[in-house]
Scaffold this motif. Structure first.
Motif, PDB file in Angstrom:
ATOM      1  N   GLY A 163       0.816  -1.205   0.000  1.00  0.00           N
ATOM      2  CA  GLY A 163       0.000   0.000   0.000  1.00  0.00           C
ATOM      3  C   GLY A 163       0.847   1.251   0.000  1.00  0.00           C
ATOM      4  O   GLY A 163       2.084   1.200  -0.032  1.00  0.00           O
ATOM      5  N   VAL A 164       0.180   2.400   0.077  1.00  0.00           N
ATOM      6  CA  VAL A 164       0.838   3.708   0.051  1.00  0.00           C
ATOM      7  C   VAL A 164       0.224   4.590   1.126  1.00  0.00           C
ATOM      8  O   VAL A 164      -1.000   4.693   1.230  1.00  0.00           O
ATOM      9  CB  VAL A 164       0.678   4.396  -1.330  1.00  0.00           C
ATOM     10  N   GLN A 189      -0.196  -0.353   9.463  1.00  0.00           N
ATOM     11  CA  GLN A 189      -0.683  -1.278   8.438  1.00  0.00           C
ATOM     12  C   GLN A 189       0.147  -2.559   8.388  1.00  0.00           C
ATOM     13  O   GLN A 189      -0.394  -3.645   8.139  1.00  0.00           O
ATOM     14  CB  GLN A 189      -0.695  -0.591   7.068  1.00  0.00           C
ATOM     15  N   LEU A 190       1.433  -2.446   8.639  1.00  0.00           N
ATOM     16  CA  LEU A 190       2.261  -3.651   8.682  1.00  0.00           C
ATOM     17  C   LEU A 190       1.851  -4.536   9.855  1.00  0.00           C
ATOM     18  O   LEU A 190       1.809  -5.764   9.743  1.00  0.00           O
ATOM     19  CB  LEU A 190       3.742  -3.273   8.806  1.00  0.00           C
ATOM     20  N   ARG A 191       1.536  -3.921  10.981  1.00  0.00           N
ATOM     21  CA  ARG A 191       1.096  -4.694  12.144  1.00  0.00           C
ATOM     22  C   ARG A 191      -0.239  -5.379  11.891  1.00  0.00           C
ATOM     23  O   ARG A 191      -0.564  -6.382  12.531  1.00  0.00           O
ATOM     24  CB  ARG A 191       0.996  -3.776  13.369  1.00  0.00           C
ATOM     25  N   ARG A 192      -1.008  -4.825  10.954  1.00  0.00           N
ATOM     26  CA  ARG A 192      -2.310  -5.413  10.622  1.00  0.00           C
ATOM     27  C   ARG A 192      -2.220  -6.450   9.514  1.00  0.00           C
ATOM     28  O   ARG A 192      -3.245  -6.984   9.080  1.00  0.00           O
ATOM     29  CB  ARG A 192      -3.279  -4.302  10.226  1.00  0.00           C
ATOM     30  N   GLY A 193      -1.022  -6.707   9.019  1.00  0.00           N
ATOM     31  CA  GLY A 193      -0.854  -7.784   8.056  1.00  0.00           C
ATOM     32  C   GLY A 193      -0.290  -7.410   6.709  1.00  0.00           C
ATOM     33  O   GLY A 193       0.010  -8.302   5.903  1.00  0.00           O
ATOM     34  N   SER A 194      -0.178  -6.124   6.400  1.00  0.00           N
ATOM     35  CA  SER A 194       0.447  -5.736   5.132  1.00  0.00           C
ATOM     36  C   SER A 194       1.922  -6.100   5.150  1.00  0.00           C
ATOM     37  O   SER A 194       2.538  -6.234   6.215  1.00  0.00           O
ATOM     38  CB  SER A 194       0.279  -4.233   4.884  1.00  0.00           C
ATOM     39  N   ARG A 195       2.508  -6.209   3.967  1.00  0.00           N
ATOM     40  CA  ARG A 195       3.911  -6.613   3.883  1.00  0.00           C
ATOM     41  C   ARG A 195       4.816  -5.435   3.572  1.00  0.00           C
ATOM     42  O   ARG A 195       5.970  -5.399   3.995  1.00  0.00           O
ATOM     43  CB  ARG A 195       4.077  -7.680   2.784  1.00  0.00           C
ATOM     44  N   LEU A 196       4.299  -4.483   2.797  1.00  0.00           N
ATOM     45  CA  LEU A 196       5.125  -3.360   2.355  1.00  0.00           C
ATOM     46  C   LEU A 196       4.233  -2.132   2.170  1.00  0.00           C
ATOM     47  O   LEU A 196       3.183  -2.217   1.547  1.00  0.00           O
ATOM     48  CB  LEU A 196       5.826  -3.713   1.044  1.00  0.00           C
ATOM     49  N   ILE A 197       4.677  -1.004   2.728  1.00  0.00           N
ATOM     50  CA  ILE A 197       3.979   0.263   2.540  1.00  0.00           C
ATOM     51  C   ILE A 197       5.000   1.306   2.088  1.00  0.00           C
ATOM     52  O   ILE A 197       6.043   1.474   2.720  1.00  0.00           O
ATOM     53  CB  ILE A 197       3.305   0.763   3.841  1.00  0.00           C
ATOM     54  N   LEU A 198       4.709   1.958   0.981  1.00  0.00           N
ATOM     55  CA  LEU A 198       5.532   3.080   0.533  1.00  0.00           C
ATOM     56  C   LEU A 198       5.004   4.328   1.240  1.00  0.00           C
ATOM     57  O   LEU A 198       3.815   4.648   1.143  1.00  0.00           O
ATOM     58  CB  LEU A 198       5.429   3.246  -0.978  1.00  0.00           C
ATOM     59  N   SER A 199       5.882   5.025   1.956  1.00  0.00           N
ATOM     60  CA  SER A 199       5.382   6.070   2.839  1.00  0.00           C
ATOM     61  C   SER A 199       6.337   7.253   2.925  1.00  0.00           C
ATOM     62  O   SER A 199       7.522   7.150   2.624  1.00  0.00           O
ATOM     63  CB  SER A 199       5.150   5.487   4.242  1.00  0.00           C
ATOM     64  N   GLU A 214      10.228  22.900  -1.609  1.00  0.00           N
ATOM     65  CA  GLU A 214       9.505  21.801  -2.240  1.00  0.00           C
ATOM     66  C   GLU A 214      10.371  20.544  -2.219  1.00  0.00           C
ATOM     67  O   GLU A 214      11.588  20.608  -2.058  1.00  0.00           O
ATOM     68  CB  GLU A 214       9.151  22.151  -3.688  1.00  0.00           C
ATOM     69  N   GLY A 215       9.713  19.398  -2.389  1.00  0.00           N
ATOM     70  CA  GLY A 215      10.431  18.128  -2.401  1.00  0.00           C
ATOM     71  C   GLY A 215      10.085  17.270  -1.206  1.00  0.00           C
ATOM     72  O   GLY A 215       9.063  17.465  -0.543  1.00  0.00           O
ATOM     73  N   GLY A 216      10.951  16.298  -0.919  1.00  0.00           N
ATOM     74  CA  GLY A 216      10.732  15.419   0.222  1.00  0.00           C
ATOM     75  C   GLY A 216      11.367  14.063   0.005  1.00  0.00           C
ATOM     76  O   GLY A 216      12.290  13.909  -0.804  1.00  0.00           O
ATOM     77  N   ALA A 217      10.855  13.068   0.721  1.00  0.00           N
ATOM     78  CA  ALA A 217      11.394  11.711   0.636  1.00  0.00           C
ATOM     79  C   ALA A 217      10.281  10.695   0.804  1.00  0.00           C
ATOM     80  O   ALA A 217       9.356  10.895   1.597  1.00  0.00           O
ATOM     81  CB  ALA A 217      12.463  11.488   1.702  1.00  0.00           C
ATOM     82  N   LEU A 218      10.373   9.618   0.045  1.00  0.00           N
ATOM     83  CA  LEU A 218       9.486   8.476   0.213  1.00  0.00           C
ATOM     84  C   LEU A 218      10.331   7.266   0.585  1.00  0.00           C
ATOM     85  O   LEU A 218      11.437   7.078   0.052  1.00  0.00           O
ATOM     86  CB  LEU A 218       8.692   8.202  -1.064  1.00  0.00           C
ATOM     87  N   LEU A 219       9.816   6.473   1.510  1.00  0.00           N
ATOM     88  CA  LEU A 219      10.554   5.347   2.061  1.00  0.00           C
ATOM     89  C   LEU A 219       9.769   4.055   1.872  1.00  0.00           C
ATOM     90  O   LEU A 219       8.540   4.049   1.994  1.00  0.00           O
ATOM     91  CB  LEU A 219      10.814   5.555   3.555  1.00  0.00           C
ATOM     92  N   VAL A 220      10.471   2.982   1.587  1.00  0.00           N
ATOM     93  CA  VAL A 220       9.862   1.660   1.560  1.00  0.00           C
ATOM     94  C   VAL A 220       9.943   1.094   2.967  1.00  0.00           C
ATOM     95  O   VAL A 220      11.042   0.899   3.508  1.00  0.00           O
ATOM     96  CB  VAL A 220      10.565   0.725   0.560  1.00  0.00           C
ATOM     97  N   VAL A 221       8.780   0.870   3.574  1.00  0.00           N
ATOM     98  CA  VAL A 221       8.699   0.342   4.936  1.00  0.00           C
ATOM     99  C   VAL A 221       8.137  -1.073   4.850  1.00  0.00           C
ATOM    100  O   VAL A 221       7.050  -1.285   4.311  1.00  0.00           O
ATOM    101  CB  VAL A 221       7.802   1.229   5.823  1.00  0.00           C
ATOM    102  N   GLU A 222       8.890  -2.021   5.387  1.00  0.00           N
ATOM    103  CA  GLU A 222       8.498  -3.427   5.266  1.00  0.00           C
ATOM    104  C   GLU A 222       8.425  -4.114   6.616  1.00  0.00           C
ATOM    105  O   GLU A 222       9.089  -3.722   7.578  1.00  0.00           O
ATOM    106  CB  GLU A 222       9.512  -4.191   4.404  1.00  0.00           C
TER     107      GLU A 222
END
Length: 406
Positions: free
Chosen positions: A101-102, A176-186, A231-239
């Motif tokens: 998810g995202v 969301q990971l604690r609820r069962g998702s495997r990967l969230i882009l955040s 402007e700008g920022g960062a997105l992280l893969v959280v698993e």
């Protein structure tokens, strides 16, 4: 491995660099990207400096069909997402779409796109308004476009808490990971450097009117007189750790170990600010003592009263001058919803490289009793970091990051 949410990929689009490597090189060197606004003519406005992402050509990174559909902010976010997923080694279709998810943060949405369409409406007529206006302006558009582009069908959402949003989005990812998702882009990528957005910035009363980039944004300094927007920022893969094991991921940047949030009381209520409570909640959630924190990445409002409140909260938790404090965003400006996740990325890179990046240009005021890292990067064994963020209107958030054991 113990349970938890870990970061396996980082994608950065910042005024100081495109990509994690370029950003880190500039950050550790103290490179300053604040300059006069270039995206529109700011002549006549009381504030005319910004941190803009230079050298970004969307057509070099995205398919042509996406360009007319998206605001500049969303194009930045889509590219940051691509880079984060590539950094984590996540192949297209590499896992169940419903396991991914995202969760992003936003402050406003596609202001520049919306302004153009409103101008078309009033100057040319409704038939000249793009059908993409129905979503391109929306504050949830980054989450939607990233999900569609990557085929993610798992739990997704957006949080709108101004500068605190990047941390709140990462907290949503962990939930969301604690609820069962495997990967969230955040994380968060933001940007509203256009006349319409600029007026919104000015309405806060917190923008610096300084004309010299070297002195316009000086948190924890007696000369502080507001911030410079960016402007700008960062997105992280959280698993989840289960996903990390199954994918045989060889590199983990660190763990999101603790999170806390609070909301300041109504002005004039006589009750104290709530930032300290957010910090203490994050530490407690992480099972971490104050003495275990190697560095604090501060919110750094550059408003004397707000700086005082943050400094007092840090000193109350850690002791006077007891922990290194840094705020590399003095070289980028405050990136609204993109700021906090960029600080998280900087903290994770600080752990990896054993360096605390400096806070350029600032002369820390002794009365704040903070050990602000200035001048050069400070070598350090960074095993745990605290990131603080505050949003306009009373939002406070804090996240504890922990380095992975080797």
């Amino acid at each position: 491995m113990t349970p938890g949410a870990v970061v396996t990929g980082i994608g950065i689009v910042a005024p100081t660099g495109l990509g994690a490597d370029a950003y880190w090189a500039a950050t550790r060197a103290g490179y300053d990207a604040i300059a006069e606004v270039n995206r529109f003519d700011a002549t006549g406005y009381p504030a005319r400096l910004a941190g803009e992402v230079a050298g970004f050509e969307a057509a070099q990174h995205l398919p042509g069909r996406l360009i007319p559909q998206t605001d500049h902010m969303t194009r930045l976010a889509l590219v940051a997402a691509d880079w984060a997923l590539a950094d984590a080694g996540v192949p297209p279709g590499g896992a169940s779409a419903y396991d991914m998810g995202v969760a992003t943060a936003a402050s406003a949405g596609g202001f520049e796109f919306g302004q153009r369409e409103l101008q078309n409406l009033w100057s040319k007529g409704r038939e000249h308004v793009s059908s993409y206006q129905s979503f391109a302006w929306f504050y949830a558009v980054n989450t939607g476009q990233i999900s569609i582009r990557n085929g993610f069908k798992g739990p997704s959402g957006v949080v709108v808490t101004d500068q605190a949003g990047g941390l709140d989005a990462l907290a949503q990812a962990r939930r969301q990971l604690r609820r069962g998702s495997r990967l969230i882009l955040s994380g968060g990528v933001d940007g509203s450097i256009c006349p319409w957005g600029w007026v919104a910035h000015l309405s806060s009363g917190r923008l610096s009117a300084g004309e010299d980039p070297a002195t316009a944004y000086l948190p924890f300094d007696e000369r502080a007189a507001g911030h410079v927007p960016a402007e700008g920022g960062a997105l992280l893969v959280v698993e989840s750790r289960e996903s990390v094991r199954e994918r045989s991921v060889s590199r983990v940047y660190g763990e999101i170990a603790g999170y806390g949030a609070s909301f300041d009381p109504k002005p004039g209520s006589g009750r104290p600010p709530a930032l300290r409570r957010a910090i203490e909640t994050a530490l407690r959630d992480a099972g971490t003592e104050p003495g275990e924190i190697s560095v604090v990445f501060a919110d750094a409002a550059a408003i004397l009263e707000l700086d005082r409140i943050e400094a007092e909260a840090i000193s109350a938790v850690f002791g006077a001058r007891a922990v290194p404090v840094t705020t590399p965003k003095t070289t980028t400006g405050r990136l609204l919803a993109g700021a906090a996740s960029l600080d998280v990325a900087a903290a994770l890179l600080s752990m990896r490289h054993g360096l605390i990046p400096p806070t350029p240009k600032v002369q820390p005021a002794p009365r704040y009793q903070l050990d602000v890292v200035t001048g050069r990067p400070r070598p350090a064994d960074v095993s745990a970091a605290l990131v603080i963020a505050r949003g306009h209107g009373g939002f406070n958030s804090a996240i504890v990051l922990r380095r992975e054991p080797t």
